[in-house]
Scaffold this active site. Sequence first.
Site, PDB file in Angstrom:
ATOM      1  N   CYS A 104       0.826  -1.213   0.000  1.00  0.00           N
ATOM      2  CA  CYS A 104       0.000   0.000   0.000  1.00  0.00           C
ATOM      3  C   CYS A 104       0.861   1.265   0.000  1.00  0.00           C
ATOM      4  O   CYS A 104       0.720   2.126  -0.875  1.00  0.00           O
ATOM      5  CB  CYS A 104      -0.954  -0.025   1.188  1.00  0.00           C
ATOM      6  SG  CYS A 104      -0.164  -0.349   2.783  1.00  0.00           S
ATOM      7  N   PHE A 105       1.773   1.385   0.961  1.00  0.00           N
ATOM      8  CA  PHE A 105       2.625   2.568   1.019  1.00  0.00           C
ATOM      9  C   PHE A 105       3.485   2.723  -0.241  1.00  0.00           C
ATOM     10  O   PHE A 105       3.591   3.826  -0.793  1.00  0.00           O
ATOM     11  CB  PHE A 105       3.529   2.520   2.254  1.00  0.00           C
ATOM     12  CG  PHE A 105       2.844   2.845   3.548  1.00  0.00           C
ATOM     13  CD1 PHE A 105       2.250   4.079   3.755  1.00  0.00           C
ATOM     14  CD2 PHE A 105       2.803   1.927   4.585  1.00  0.00           C
ATOM     15  CE1 PHE A 105       1.619   4.395   4.955  1.00  0.00           C
ATOM     16  CE2 PHE A 105       2.180   2.216   5.790  1.00  0.00           C
ATOM     17  CZ  PHE A 105       1.590   3.460   5.970  1.00  0.00           C
TER      18      PHE A 105
END
Length: 229
Positions: A130-131
């Site tokens: 995600c990041f």
Amino acid sequence: GELMRLLLNHSSADVVTATSRKLDGTPVASVHPHLRGLTDLVFRNIEADDIDADFVFLAVPHTAAMKIAGTLAERGIKTVDLSADYRLAKDVYEKTYGVHHEAYFEAPYGLVELHRDEVRGASFVANPGCFPTGATLAAAPLAHLAHTIIYDSKTGVTGAGNSPSATTHYPNVGDNFSAYKWTTHRHLAEMKQEAARLGSTARCYFTPHLLPVNRGILTTAHILLREPM
């Protein structure tokens, strides 16, 4: 649950099986109330050899995916792995996650904005973290000109999953704002990997922060450019 919502509302997808060891026999909609009225599926505890589907999403923790991925690949079932098991080179993965990778093979990194040609037609794809997704796309236009990239990310609580912990307990999160895993977050390895693939030799730093909101990530990429030649 969110993946199933997207698939159940997709005109070209037919969700045929939802697997779980712990939730075997439990209606999917009782675990994910937002799916009520969309599916009557019941979680089933079945082995990879017995999965009857054209396409599989592996939504399991890291180290669990590697125990299943090889079987799915051998059977020719197209697969997207949502875990971290195939996002990194073997030596980087083992150093980052502190485990031996027992079933490694190379898979395209599924950030389609940058690796569309590798992903198109691939039978197994490693879904990016995600990041790293937001961070890499933010830095991509200038990464090759940078000598330092600093990623500053704010994330909602649902990114931690549904297992209760002191970190995500509401009295500790509400009206609070905190940094965690300073410079040691595992996703930094993906950010460095993708920066290098963009032709960057920049030093990369990353600090995530926990916001008292349910979901979403906001990343600011501070890009320090090299002096002009």
